[in-house]
Design an enzyme around this catalytic site. Structure first.
Site, PDB file in Angstrom:
ATOM      1  CE  LYS A  18       0.863   1.457   4.438  1.00 15.75           C
ATOM      2  NZ  LYS A  18       1.761   2.599   4.843  1.00 15.75           N
ATOM      3  CB  VAL A  25      12.233  -5.212   4.609  1.00 18.66           C
ATOM      4  CG1 VAL A  25      12.194  -5.308   6.096  1.00 18.66           C
ATOM      5  CG2 VAL A  25      11.964  -6.404   3.971  1.00 18.66           C
ATOM      6  CB  ALA A  78      10.015   0.260   2.643  1.00 19.35           C
ATOM      7  N   GLY A  79       7.681   1.435   4.640  1.00 19.44           N
ATOM      8  CA  GLY A  79       6.472   2.397   4.760  1.00 19.44           C
ATOM      9  C   GLY A  79       5.251   1.784   3.787  1.00 19.44           C
ATOM     10  CB  ALA A 102       1.448  -2.073   4.613  1.00 20.62           C
ATOM     11  N   GLY A 103       4.664  -4.145   4.018  1.00 21.95           N
ATOM     12  CA  GLY A 103       4.991  -5.509   3.786  1.00 21.95           C
ATOM     13  C   GLY A 103       4.649  -6.417   4.753  1.00 21.95           C
ATOM     14  N   GLY A 104       4.994  -6.223   5.953  1.00 17.94           N
ATOM     15  CA  GLY A 104       4.666  -7.342   7.007  1.00 17.94           C
ATOM     16  C   GLY A 104       3.203  -7.255   7.145  1.00 17.94           C
ATOM     17  CB  SER A 105       0.443  -4.575   7.455  1.00 12.11           C
ATOM     18  OG  SER A 105       1.122  -3.993   8.676  1.00 12.11           O
ATOM     19  CG  ASP A 130      -0.454  -0.030   8.072  1.00 12.42           C
ATOM     20  OD1 ASP A 130      -1.100   1.226   8.472  1.00 12.42           O
ATOM     21  OD2 ASP A 130       0.801   0.310   7.890  1.00 12.42           O
TER      22      ASP A 130
HETATM   23  P1  ATP Z   1       4.100   0.015   7.812  1.00 15.55           P
HETATM   24  O1  ATP Z   1       4.061   0.707   6.585  1.00 15.55           O
HETATM   25  O2  ATP Z   1       2.787  -0.961   8.119  1.00 15.55           O
HETATM   26  O3  ATP Z   1       4.614   0.574   8.783  1.00 15.55           O
HETATM   27  P2  ATP Z   1       6.631  -1.050   6.770  1.00 15.55           P
HETATM   28  O4  ATP Z   1       6.286  -1.210   5.448  1.00 15.55           O
HETATM   29  O5  ATP Z   1       7.182   0.271   7.186  1.00 15.55           O
HETATM   30  O6  ATP Z   1       5.360  -1.254   7.484  1.00 15.55           O
HETATM   31  P3  ATP Z   1       7.537  -3.696   7.192  1.00 15.55           P
HETATM   32  O7  ATP Z   1       8.176  -4.151   5.797  1.00 15.55           O
HETATM   33  O8  ATP Z   1       6.274  -4.286   7.475  1.00 15.55           O
HETATM   34  O9  ATP Z   1       7.566  -2.150   7.387  1.00 15.55           O
HETATM   35  O10 ATP Z   1       8.793  -4.145   8.227  1.00 15.55           O
HETATM   36  C1  ATP Z   1       8.746  -3.691   9.454  1.00 15.55           C
HETATM   37  C2  ATP Z   1       9.450  -4.617  10.267  1.00 15.55           C
HETATM   38  O11 ATP Z   1       8.735  -5.789  10.635  1.00 15.55           O
HETATM   39  C3  ATP Z   1      10.483  -5.264   9.659  1.00 15.55           C
HETATM   40  O12 ATP Z   1      11.784  -4.550  10.270  1.00 15.55           O
HETATM   41  C4  ATP Z   1      10.724  -6.567   9.960  1.00 15.55           C
HETATM   42  O13 ATP Z   1      11.778  -6.954  10.945  1.00 15.55           O
HETATM   43  C5  ATP Z   1       9.248  -6.949  10.866  1.00 15.55           C
HETATM   44  N1  ATP Z   1       8.798  -7.966   9.981  1.00 15.55           N
HETATM   45  C6  ATP Z   1       7.708  -8.925  10.570  1.00 15.55           C
HETATM   46  N2  ATP Z   1       7.203  -9.757   9.852  1.00 15.55           N
HETATM   47  C7  ATP Z   1       7.424  -9.145   8.753  1.00 15.55           C
HETATM   48  C8  ATP Z   1       7.272  -9.570   7.209  1.00 15.55           C
HETATM   49  N3  ATP Z   1       6.304 -10.946   7.119  1.00 15.55           N
HETATM   50  N4  ATP Z   1       7.485  -8.976   6.316  1.00 15.55           N
HETATM   51  C9  ATP Z   1       8.343  -7.930   6.397  1.00 15.55           C
HETATM   52  N5  ATP Z   1       8.734  -7.442   7.761  1.00 15.55           N
HETATM   53  C10 ATP Z   1       8.395  -8.225   8.641  1.00 15.55           C
END
Ligand code: ATP
Length: 296
Positions: free
Chosen positions: A14, A99, A101-102, A104-107, A140
């Protein structure tokens, strides 16, 4: 009823086209006003039933934990607890979303696991319960389950659907800085004067499908703390904004990925060619009307 032992789920990333922080809550979270949009950049999750009980995660990205810190692991665990067990599962994550990176990969992975495990094991858990479990996993996750475009309030989990933008070219640019959401909010000073009406104005552009209105009013309060820590990001944003056919550029979520809404595919390709040699990560995607979906 599903008879196979495996299922493939696509987890779209997203972007936030608008993000304002409107207050701090007792529970430590912040209340937001945000406009989410799904994009075509995605991870693929292959969920495989296992004879042996338990949850295991394999991820193609070395920085992502595969134990209980992984949001996909936690999502499977939550469903396991909800129904009192369902056998064993292996979650294979083919990661393309940058990762921390804003985006929402984990979500997105958590949302995909909730949808995939529910289907694979024929658990019959209804959408409302899935949403509730998702919210407990992360702010998210409800949007990743919802997909398309939505206005989010509360911690970003109270969603009001908006009409998605159809196949608008988006260039994603990441200079390689990984930022944790917590560090950004810790540094944030919430302005005393509210940006009254702005989310209302942007929402109204969605109602009329006015891409230029949306692109001309992109806003993210979190750029202030992030750019003050990483001034080069602000310079990068400025450089992106000058590319031909760039309708607007903004940092997504808590950063540090910048996204640019482009006039058309050819402008997006030119922009990608320009930045590919200069930054750590640059790719072209497009707006999508879905969040997570089962691919087989
Ligand atoms: P958001 O935009 O929801 O704040 P983000 O995109 O900034 O998230 P993510 O890529 O979700 O960040 O990763 C944030 C942290 O979550 C990472 O440093 C990682 O260690 C942890 N993490 C846990 N599960 C996952 C996953 N399935 N994929 C990526 N990161 C994960």
């Amino acid at each position: 009823m599903r008879t196979t032992d495996t299922i493939k789920v696509v987890a779209n990333a997203k972007i936030n086209l608008y993000l304002d922080v409107v207050g701090k809550r007792q529970d430590g979270y912040h209340n937001l006003e945000t406009i989410f949009h799904s994009i075509g950049l995605h991870d693929e999750l292959i969920l495989n039933k296992q004879v042996k009980k338990g949850i295991s995660v394999i991820c193609t990205h070395p920085d992502v934990p595969t134990d209980k810190r992984n949001l996909a692991y936690l999502a499977a665990q939550s469903l396991y607890d909800e129904v009192g067990g369902f056998g064993g599962i292996e979650i294979y994550i083919n990661k393309s979303i940058p990762v921390a990176a804003g985006l929402a990969g984990g979500s997105a992975n958590a949302a995909a696991t909730l949808v995939g495990v529910n289907e694979l094991f024929d658990l019959g858990i209804d959408d409302e319960v899935i949403r509730h479990i998702g919210r407990e996993l992360g702010a998210d996750v409800p949007f990743c389950l919802h997909g398309g475009a939505a206005f989010g309030s509360g911690i970003g989990d109270i969603l009001e659907p908006l009409s998605p933008l159809t196949d608008i070219s988006v260039v994603l640019i990441n200079s390689g800085v990984q930022i944790t959401t917590k560090s950004v909010f810790d540094k944030l000073h919430i302005p005393l004067t509210r940006r009254e009406n702005n989310s209302i104005i942007v929402k109204s552009y969605f109602e009329t499908g006015d891409l230029f209105g949306i692109a001309g009013n992109l806003y993210n309060l979190l750029e202030i703390p992030v750019f003050s820590n990483y001034p080069k990001l602000s310079e990068l944003k400025n450089e992106v904004s000058k590319q031909e056919g760039c309708l607007g550029v903004l940092m997504s979520g808590s950063g540090a990925t910048l996204f640019a809404l482009m006039e058309d595919k050819s402008a997006a390709q030119q922009c990608e060619t320009y930045f590919k040699k200069r930054v750590n990560y640059c790719s072209i995607t497009q707006t999508s009307s879905v969040g997570v979906y089962i691919a087989n």
